[in-house]
Design a protein around this motif. Sequence first.
Motif, PDB file in Angstrom:
ATOM      1  N   ALA A 184      -1.001  -1.122  -4.317  1.00  0.00           N
ATOM      2  CA  ALA A 184      -2.248  -0.375  -4.141  1.00  0.00           C
ATOM      3  C   ALA A 184      -1.914   1.105  -4.022  1.00  0.00           C
ATOM      4  N   PHE A 193       0.889  -1.158   0.000  1.00  0.00           N
ATOM      5  CA  PHE A 193       0.000   0.000   0.000  1.00  0.00           C
ATOM      6  C   PHE A 193       0.929   1.209   0.000  1.00  0.00           C
ATOM      7  N   ASP A 203      -5.405  -0.740  -7.798  1.00  0.00           N
ATOM      8  CA  ASP A 203      -4.510  -1.823  -7.430  1.00  0.00           C
ATOM      9  C   ASP A 203      -3.935  -2.427  -8.708  1.00  0.00           C
ATOM     10  N   ASN A 259       0.935  -7.135  -5.236  1.00  0.00           N
ATOM     11  CA  ASN A 259      -0.023  -6.068  -5.504  1.00  0.00           C
ATOM     12  C   ASN A 259       0.596  -4.752  -5.076  1.00  0.00           C
TER      13      ASN A 259
END
Length: 167
Positions: free
Chosen positions: A124, A38, A110, A122
């Motif tokens: 994000a 993130f 994402d 991933n």
Amino acid sequence: MTTPDAPGSVARRYVEAIGDQDWDTVTACWEPGALDEFVGIAQLRAPDEIVAYFRDVHAAIPDLGVEILSVTAQDDRAVVHWRMRGRFDGTAALLGMAPNGTRLDILGTDVFVVRNGLIVSNTAIVNGLDLARQISVLPPQNSIAERVLFGLVNSTAPLAKALRSRH
């Protein structure tokens, strides 16, 4: 026709499962130990840290709704553009901030890498400045409070620059 293991299908299923609080499906979408980055917020290892993070998000925003705006896939990548909405009035903190009852409307994207039907990474991306404004960490855009805050920051910039140049 896409298969259930195709990157776009896996990414869609994962994001929908977050909205549905379907933690078994969230877990099943990930390669154990894979990294969920993130940007500017957290780095989480699949699946336990990811499930714990989103349980906390739902505890902070009990009426959280997740809407998928688009899914684009090519090769082993899938990009999901999403919107999350809800009232920040739950029982848990969000990014260290106590619930204050504000309505949130968060856009994000994402970028998943999916191999053999599992997410292996991933990235994000959320507009952190907008999120900070929505949870009242920063004043509203173009407000008097924002102009005062930015003025204070700008007034210290020459001193900070001079101090850095000495080191």
